[in-house]
Write an enzyme that holds these catalytic residues in place. Structure first.
Site, mmCIF file in Angstrom:
data_model
loop_
_atom_site.group_PDB
_atom_site.id
_atom_site.type_symbol
_atom_site.label_atom_id
_atom_site.label_comp_id
_atom_site.label_asym_id
_atom_site.label_seq_id
_atom_site.Cartn_x
_atom_site.Cartn_y
_atom_site.Cartn_z
ATOM 1 N N SER A 199 0.852 -1.178 0.000
ATOM 2 C CA SER A 199 0.000 0.000 0.000
ATOM 3 C C SER A 199 0.894 1.235 0.000
ATOM 4 O O SER A 199 1.868 1.320 -0.747
ATOM 5 C CB SER A 199 -0.932 -0.034 1.219
ATOM 6 O OG SER A 199 -1.760 1.093 1.271
ATOM 7 N N TYR A 247 -4.661 8.479 -6.575
ATOM 8 C CA TYR A 247 -3.723 7.529 -5.971
ATOM 9 C C TYR A 247 -4.163 7.164 -4.563
ATOM 10 O O TYR A 247 -4.190 5.981 -4.186
ATOM 11 C CB TYR A 247 -2.322 8.139 -5.953
ATOM 12 C CG TYR A 247 -1.265 7.237 -5.354
ATOM 13 C CD1 TYR A 247 -0.911 6.041 -5.973
ATOM 14 C CD2 TYR A 247 -0.603 7.594 -4.178
ATOM 15 C CE1 TYR A 247 0.061 5.222 -5.430
ATOM 16 C CE2 TYR A 247 0.366 6.782 -3.628
ATOM 17 C CZ TYR A 247 0.697 5.594 -4.264
ATOM 18 O OH TYR A 247 1.658 4.772 -3.715
ATOM 19 N N LYS A 256 -5.232 3.416 -3.089
ATOM 20 C CA LYS A 256 -4.574 2.766 -1.959
ATOM 21 C C LYS A 256 -5.531 2.562 -0.783
ATOM 22 O O LYS A 256 -5.424 1.570 -0.063
ATOM 23 C CB LYS A 256 -3.330 3.559 -1.534
ATOM 24 C CG LYS A 256 -2.201 3.511 -2.561
ATOM 25 C CD LYS A 256 -1.747 2.081 -2.844
ATOM 26 C CE LYS A 256 -0.521 2.039 -3.751
ATOM 27 N NZ LYS A 256 -0.068 0.652 -4.024
#
Length: 274
Positions: A132, A146, A150
């Protein structure tokens, strides 16, 4: 018996460093990447088998997993490392890039995991380590897609850990922050440069540039340091779910996980404002 790990995204960065770390520790390594001609020193290591695997292609995933099992007989650990980061204003990010962000960082990890689960179930053993990011714990401006990818990977990993534990299969999450020797920032910047941004965001962009400069100056870890944390997660035999892999993000992680929502937002916004 020598154990075997399959790692995605091994042509550079955390993937390459992790492949070398496991190999030096005596493991067999299935080092996968979209373009095996970029394997470099990995192809010279006797413990490392390089094969093609593109997390966006179902056939490639099946062939890569099959090749790894065929080469070493079994796979004990999967490290879902392949990923990239979009950087820029959300409004200006093209829809196809948003989809690609999730195709690689989320759906790619899901599909490689799905491909290996029958093998793990047949052995009643296995471990999935998902890479992660600090951006899967806290958020930062100009990283909305992004962060979203994650956060999704973290939720998937945690839920899957409950689902697979009765079958003898474990799931772990490694959360790196900034490192000194990766091309992540360069690729993110290149992605951002392709998308013109409305001038209304100039102030946000300038404040964010100052924030990231400060964060970058605080980075002390290397990709080898992160690789060692990934190896620890794979070998410590604990039921720990999450591993924070770099010291630079510890204050932000603590603010997110150990304080109130109001205190966390105040702490983060003060940092963004500089």
């Amino acid at each position: 018996m020598t154990k075997t790990v399959l790692i995605t995204g091994c042509s550079s960065g955390f993937g390459k460093a992790t492949a070398l770390t496991f190999a030096r520790e005596g493991w067999n390594v299935v080092a996968t990447m979209r373009d095996p001609t970029k394997a470099g020193e990995l192809a010279l290591h006797p413990n490392i088998f390089v094969t093609r695997l593109d997390v966006q292609e179902q056939d490639s995933i099946a062939q890569g997993v099959g090749a790894g099992i065929g080469r070493f007989g079994a796979i004990d650990v999967l490290v879902n490392n392949a990923g990239f980061g979009l950087f820029g204003v959300f409004e200006a990010t093209p829809s196809d890039k948003l989809r690609e962000q999730f195709e690689v960082n989320v759906f790619g990890a899901m599909e490689v995991t799905r491909a290996l689960l029958p093998h793990f179930r047949s052995r009643r053993a296995g471990l999935v380590v998902n890479i992660s990011s600090g951006a899967g714990v806290f958020t930062l401006p100009l990283l909305a897609p992004y962060c979203a990818s994650k956060f999704a990977l973290e939720g998937f990993s945690e839920a899957l850990s409950h689902e697979l534990a009765p079958l003898g299969i474990a799931v772990k999450i490694v959360e790196p922050g900034g490192v000194l020797d990766t091309n992540f920032g360069a690729r993110s910047g290149a992605e951002a440069a392709r998308t013109p941004t409305p001038a209304d965001y100039d102030g946000v962009a300038e404040a964010t540039a100052r924030l990231y400069a400060r964060l970058s100056a605080q980075a002390t870890s290397t990709q080898d340091d992160v690789a060692r944390v990934i190896f620890q997660a794979a070998t410590d035999g604990s039921d720990q779910l999450r591993y924070v892999a770099t010291e630079d993000i510890q204050p932000l992680v603590r603010a997110r996980r150990e304080t109130s929502e109001a205190a966390y937002l105040h702490f983060l916004r003060a940092r963004i404002a500089g």
